[in-house]
Design an enzyme around this catalytic site. Structure first.
Site, mmCIF file in Angstrom:
data_model
loop_
_atom_site.group_PDB
_atom_site.id
_atom_site.type_symbol
_atom_site.label_atom_id
_atom_site.label_comp_id
_atom_site.label_asym_id
_atom_site.label_seq_id
_atom_site.Cartn_x
_atom_site.Cartn_y
_atom_site.Cartn_z
ATOM 1 N N HIS A 174 39.261 -52.497 76.712
ATOM 2 C CA HIS A 174 40.616 -52.656 76.168
ATOM 3 C C HIS A 174 41.625 -51.728 76.840
ATOM 4 C CE1 HIS A 174 39.613 -55.332 72.718
ATOM 5 N NE2 HIS A 174 38.400 -54.914 73.066
ATOM 6 N N ASP B 131 48.924 -48.311 79.827
ATOM 7 C CA ASP B 131 48.279 -48.904 78.650
ATOM 8 C C ASP B 131 47.488 -50.142 79.048
ATOM 9 O OD1 ASP B 131 47.596 -49.114 75.992
ATOM 10 O OD2 ASP B 131 49.644 -48.824 75.301
HETATM 11 C C1 G6P Z 1 42.741 -47.980 71.547
HETATM 12 C C2 G6P Z 1 41.304 -48.137 71.959
HETATM 13 C C3 G6P Z 1 40.475 -48.602 70.794
HETATM 14 C C4 G6P Z 1 40.647 -47.657 69.629
HETATM 15 C C5 G6P Z 1 42.129 -47.554 69.277
HETATM 16 C C6 G6P Z 1 42.363 -46.567 68.155
HETATM 17 O O1 G6P Z 1 43.307 -49.201 71.271
HETATM 18 O O2 G6P Z 1 41.202 -49.020 73.051
HETATM 19 O O3 G6P Z 1 39.109 -48.636 71.111
HETATM 20 O O4 G6P Z 1 39.931 -48.088 68.511
HETATM 21 O O5 G6P Z 1 42.834 -47.126 70.417
HETATM 22 O O6 G6P Z 1 41.793 -45.343 68.454
HETATM 23 P P1 G6P Z 1 40.753 -44.640 67.471
HETATM 24 O O7 G6P Z 1 40.220 -43.490 68.263
HETATM 25 O O8 G6P Z 1 41.585 -44.218 66.304
HETATM 26 O O9 G6P Z 1 39.725 -45.658 67.119
#
Ligand code: G6P
Length: 522
Positions: free
Chosen positions: A157, A364
């Site tokens: 992602h 991003d």
């Molecule tokens: C990004 C990453 C995700 C992640 C999200 C939130 O979008 O690609 O994998 O879940 O951020 O981050 P966190 O560390 O809070 O899960």
């Protein structure tokens, strides 16, 4: 087919609760509709006494959610350590922020191995596994080690940085080699995919042809699958949300002034400091916009235990307060700065209320907020999207006002242009973006990845395999001849025999000889 989707963060999908990050928001409707099992972290940890990984399973639409307690001893090293203090900064081209220890890497691998063991419980003969994001680069290899032969795919992602940045990650080689246990690896943009292919060919010395790479694990396909949103659903949500009490309150508070909105996790990749500086510059250089345009910046706290995030939070809070002190009036606050999350419904209503959406990350993967802002607009009077050219979304949304997030002056001018853009131009730009969003919805993303993952190996891949095997075999035969010719008695000594090896072609089984013609072979 039964599908098991795996990600670190999962969500229960309560419409009134905030969702952290684009990944969880994107996967939710897919799991609800497709009937997949979504496995991820419960957010709780457990110490190591349990024999079996513990998962709490509950229904989620037509699918199910399996929430796993991760091992307490390794959670910190895995999540705050290797995943978010080594991989995350590197993937976003911030090698200067890498802070990691050997123990963190060990914990990361342990959690990947733990997740692999937990997944066995959901395996059936017809199961396909789809692993998400940088938390689980090595999970495919762990599954293969446990004898899983079913299709296993991976989607990243985040961006994939250029090779020299990735090489700043300790154990990068081992990790990328482990990634090649996946049958299919998906990226958000062409440039991420190219960076990865370049790493494979330049750092690992592997041949990548037509998106196929051959390694000791077999063949892996690499391809681009830009993630989308459920456009119609989000648009409906935005229309309905206009009467939500939070949205009405926001509208009333504006007193006819225009609103720009930014919604981000509080993360250094999001370019928040530069954004606030750009608004500061805009009010300084366009005094007519003082009191007539304000910014609502929602910055949800994230990964707070990591130093870089704590520093950013302090820096941003001070900057916002300085800018408000400078341009504010007794009855006007230029920046409303909120450190909390909102539900998808309320956000949809906020987006529709704002005349400008500012999505200006330094780097991003996709940035679904950009897509959501567009989908939420009123077709008769759409707002303008100001979008960083370094967001993955810029590849598709090229009729947004694209900006360089490092150029504060230019961003200031562009936001001012967005505020006063005539209706006709707004409509043309918005319609072009909506067309792209409808073509690349989340449903299409899901089905194209899953179809590609389940496709039998193409003729070309099989040919690659056969040709590769033939070449290796020829090498082995040639060396055996040379060996037999020069050292006929060697075969009677089992310690000096050679064995075929997938990556080197041939390798000495044990006890290297100190002298002789074959020392360079192993
Ligand atoms: C990004 C990453 C995700 C992640 C999200 C939130 O979008 O690609 O994998 O879940 O951020 O981050 P966190 O560390 O809070 O899960």
């Amino acid at each position: 087919m039964s599908l098991v989707v795996v990600s670190n963060r999962i969500t229960r999908g309560n419409a009134n609760e905030p969702i952290t990050g684009g990944l969880a928001a994107a996967l939710l409707p897919i799991v609800e509709k497709s009937g997949a099992i979504w496995v991820g972290s419960s957010g709780r940890v457990r110490d190591g006494v349990q024999k079996e990984p513990f998962a709490e399973v509950e229904a989620l639409g037509a699918g199910a959610l399996a929430m796993l307690d991760l091992p307490a001893a390794h959670y910190g090293g895995y999540y705050e350590g290797f995943a978010n203090s080594a991989l995350w900064p590197a993937l976003h081209s911030r090698a200067d922020l890498i802070r990691v220890s050997q123990g963190d890497y060990h914990s990361y691998r342990e959690v990947n191995a733990f997740m692999a063991r937990a997944l066995l419980r959901f395996r059936k003969p017809e199961t396909t596994f789809w692993i998400q994001d940088y938390h689980f680069l090595a999970l495919g290899a762990e599954l293969r080690d446990l004898g899983v032969h079913q299709p296993v795919g991976f989607f990243l992602h985040t961006p994939w940085a250029p090779r020299d940045v990735i090489e700043g990650v300790p154990h990068h080689r081992e990790l990328v080699e482990a990634m090649l246990a996946y049958d299919l690896i998906g990226f958000q943009t062409e440039s991420d995919c190219e960076n990865f292919a370049n790493y494979l060919s330049s750092t690992l010395d592997l041949m990548v042809e037509d998106g196929v790479v051959m390694s000791q694990h077999g063949t892996t396909r690499i391809a681009v699958f830009p993630i989308g949103i459920d456009v119609e659903k989000f648009a409906r949500q935005a229309t309905r949300a206009v009467s939500h009490p939070d949205v009405s309150r926001l509208r009333r508070s504006l007193n006819g002034e225009k609103l720009a909105i930014g919604v981000d996790r509080l993360d250094y990749s999001k370019g928040l400091v530069n954004r606030v500086k750009a608004f500061d510059r805009m009010w300084a250089t366009h005094p007519s916009l003082v009191r007539s345009v304000s910014l609502l910046q929602i910055a949800t706290p994230s990964r707070g235990a990591i130093e870089a995030y704590g520093n950013l939070q302090s820096e941003l809070a001070k900057l916002v307060s300085d800018v408000n002190g400078l341009h504010g009036e007794v009855d006007w606050t230029p920046i409303r700065y909120l450190n909390k999350g909102f539900s998808q419904t309320v956000l949809a209503g906020f987006y529709r209320t704002a005349q400008v959406g500012v999505v200006t990350p330094l780097h991003d993967g996709m940035n679904l907020v950009a897509k959501e802002y567009v989908a939420a607009q009123n077709p008769d009077d759409p707002g303008v999207l100001v979008l960083s050219k370094f967001a993955g979304a810029a590849d598709e949304l090229d009729t947004a006002l694209l900006v360089n997030p490092h150029d504060i002056d230019c961003m200031a001018r562009t936001i001012a242009t967005a505020v006063s853009m005539p209706l006709l131009e707004r409509r043309m730009r918005w319609e072009a973006m909506m067309l792209k969003l409808k073509r690349g919805s989340i449903q299409q993303w899901f089905s194209s990845f899953v179809e590609a993952l389940q496709q039998p190996r193409t003729e070309r891949e099989v040919r690659h395999l056969i040709e590769g095997d033939a070449a290796r075999l020829a090498g082995i035969v040639e060396r055996c001849h040379a060996f037999a010719l020069t050292d006929e008695n060697a075969w009677s000594d089992p310690d000096r025999r050679f064995v075929a090896d997938d990556d080197a072609g041939m390798r000495r089984r044990t006890r290297p000889r100190t002298v002789g013609p074959y020392d360079g072979v192993a």
